[in-house]
Scaffold this active site. Sequence first.
Site, short mmCIF file in Angstrom:
data_model
loop_
_atom_site.label_atom_id
_atom_site.label_comp_id
_atom_site.label_asym_id
_atom_site.label_seq_id
_atom_site.Cartn_x
_atom_site.Cartn_y
_atom_site.Cartn_z
N ASP A 86 0.85 -1.44 0.15
CA ASP A 86 -0.09 -0.21 -0.10
C ASP A 86 1.08 1.14 -0.04
O ASP A 86 1.70 0.57 -0.97
CB ASP A 86 -1.03 -0.44 1.45
CG ASP A 86 -2.19 0.28 1.24
OD1 ASP A 86 -2.35 2.03 0.81
OD2 ASP A 86 -3.97 -0.39 1.25
N HIS A 94 -4.25 6.09 3.09
CA HIS A 94 -4.85 4.70 2.76
C HIS A 94 -4.39 3.05 3.44
O HIS A 94 -4.92 2.72 4.08
CB HIS A 94 -4.53 4.48 1.15
CG HIS A 94 -5.44 3.80 0.87
ND1 HIS A 94 -5.19 2.14 0.16
CD2 HIS A 94 -6.64 3.69 0.11
CE1 HIS A 94 -5.75 1.88 -0.15
NE2 HIS A 94 -6.87 2.20 -0.88
N SER A 125 -11.29 -1.29 -0.83
CA SER A 125 -9.95 -1.20 -0.06
C SER A 125 -10.05 -1.49 1.13
O SER A 125 -8.69 -1.73 1.96
CB SER A 125 -9.10 0.57 -0.69
OG SER A 125 -8.50 0.61 -2.14
#
Length: 776
Positions: free
Chosen positions: A154, A227, A560
Amino acid sequence: MVKRPVIKWLLVLILASSVFFFTNALSAKTQTYIIQMDRSAKPESFNSHIDWYSSKVNSVLTKPEKADDQNQNQDRIIYTYQTAFHGVAAQLTQQEAQLLEQQDGVLSIFPEQKYELHTTRSPLFLGLEPHDSTTANVWSQRLSDHDVIVGVLDTGVWPESQSFNDTGMSPVPRRWRGACETGKGFTKQNCNRKVVGARIFLRGYESATGKFNEQKEYKSPRDQDGHGTHTAATVAGSAVRGANLLGYAYGTARGMAPVARIAAYKVCWVGGCFSSDIMAAVDKAVADGVDVLSISLGGGVSSYYRDSLSIAAFGAMEMGVFVSCSAGNGGPDPVSLTNVSPWITTVGASTMDRDFPAIVKLGNGRSITGVSLYRGRMKLDTKKMYPVVFAGGNSSSPDPSSLCLEGTLDPRKVKGTIVICERGISARVQKGVVVKNAGGIGMILANTASNGEELVADCHLIPAVAVGENAAKSIKHYAMTSPRAKATLAFIGTRVGVRPSPIVAAFSSRGPNLLSFEIMKPDLVAPGVNILAAWTGELGPSSLATDRRRVKFNILSGTSMSCPHVSGIAALLKSRHPEWSPAAIKSALMTTAYVHDNTNKPLEDASRAEISTPFDHGAGHINPSKALDPGLVYDIQPQDYLEFLCTQKLTPMQLKVFSNRTCRHTLANAGDLNYPAISVVFVENTNVSVLTVHRTVTNVGPAVSSYHAIVSPFKGAYVKVEPRILKFTKAKQKLSYKVTFTTKTRQPEPEFGGLVWKDGVHRVRSPIVVAWGMLI
């Protein structure tokens, strides 16, 4: 007079030469290519595979004219791959790549591909923690739980978050071979017994976008995007009491496997995520010793042998690593899935039983419920009404003004009003900034047909409420037809126990599987809407540069977010059943998934407010407590996956991309892969009216047990299961059965149902899809 023709031709020659050199300059431009090599073909004259790979690349390089160019040639290789994948990533011209592809020992060459990120209460909703202190839960901490390591590919990690606190954790397992790489804002001390490893991969990114700008990005595992921190904490974050976003979703935040370890592999940067970096991360993660890989990103769909992530995931699976990937956010369009290989667990998104209600009160007396996470300095008096405007028209197609795109709103009309903005094109929170900059005091975010009734809450910078498509139509009609249309906005807070839930998210990518109809995708759905988890200290909760707020937790939506739920639960299963293969873990997750909501009705699709299908929800919604004890599993070994590929009309060279194994032709067709779902297609313009698929189940429950089959009726086909009873006499015993489908009446649309094996305790369910003709 005489000299003019000479001058004329001289100009032509100069122009032609310029074109020639310009063309050569273009053709000589390099880009990154991933080169896969046949490891077994290395000549004995080379000391190592790396030497051989380098020799192959150097043999096709354009001969340098200058010494400086010679140095550049030596730096053409940016990665070597040695574990899950074998080969190199190198900067080549198109001509050099074509020459290299013809060399002996070269299996395939892929040009660099850009991937995108697919962007509390979920443990309680999933049954991972008890509703009261007297109830047992599946988190009874065993020592083995500490030994599971999840690799998260990520944007990195924000190590100071309390979600990565390692208090009470045992020493890092000796088998761990990872590293804690340092760099700007990241030291060895930022790793601990929770975050056991952190690496960066950016050579592909640099090759594609130019020299790394350390003023804009951390050249280290530190996460400035948020994220990666969010997904890592969702997988295996430690318990943090009092977690919330500006007062919303207050409670204890924890990951799905809160005592598992995390290894962060930073592959995504401001300019995107690049396949050579992703491949390098998968390769290194497997070598480091991860048990699970969580990958919340994707690109387009390519043939199996042309998909670099699919090939790397195959190599990881061969090494016993469970790979979970997000399905993508391309829904509700059909055939919008990414990451569809059968050895990857493909995860769609669903809602939970928690939302964040907000009210739109209209001047005509009507009140409409939407959602919002707004909590800021700008306040609207709920007892006062404000002018409401819509810059769009009656047309079904959106225009820039209706979408509130940058520079499209007239401040003279917007100042002091609440503006209706349709979803699409720009980020939802960005629309609010456009309204604010034009002088607006609030926003109503209106869903369109592509979003349906799905409501996604955002942490807006101005008072804003998101409403569903039907409500949006009525609000827009009111604003356009009432000369003095007015409204106000009220924010309620957090509500739990929402019914019905879960619901399949409208944005969640849908099947069928474009590459192989017989492999049903997605595999399952998990919470992916309004998920609370840890956040970076670098960005505000809206992720906008203008947002000066700083929070420790944020609420995000996307596949996600659903992918790390499954990755964490897979880690939980691996800790309890270390002998299980990746396919056995996937089977346990799929066959125990549920297909009814908390009102005991079939799962709905948020985009249509209708019943969802396996093309939307796969096998169903994940059910961790049941998955720990599935009774039976459908196991698949690496050779079985190769046999599946042997049915896909791949050439011997294309098959070698995955493995040096040879086809034994044990599968009559792709539908015979021992998958936990069954999908059959009666192809058009053929006389085939009978199709049979075969399955084998392994007993992982009580040694002595008896299962009987229950299968759904279908309008278009008779379904026969043989045998209908499976009697097991020992643990790990394997028994086989077959399912025969006989066409009764060809149907214009696919039919959906299920096959359930029951022993009185366990309920082992496989979804069934029967189609006549092409599925798309």
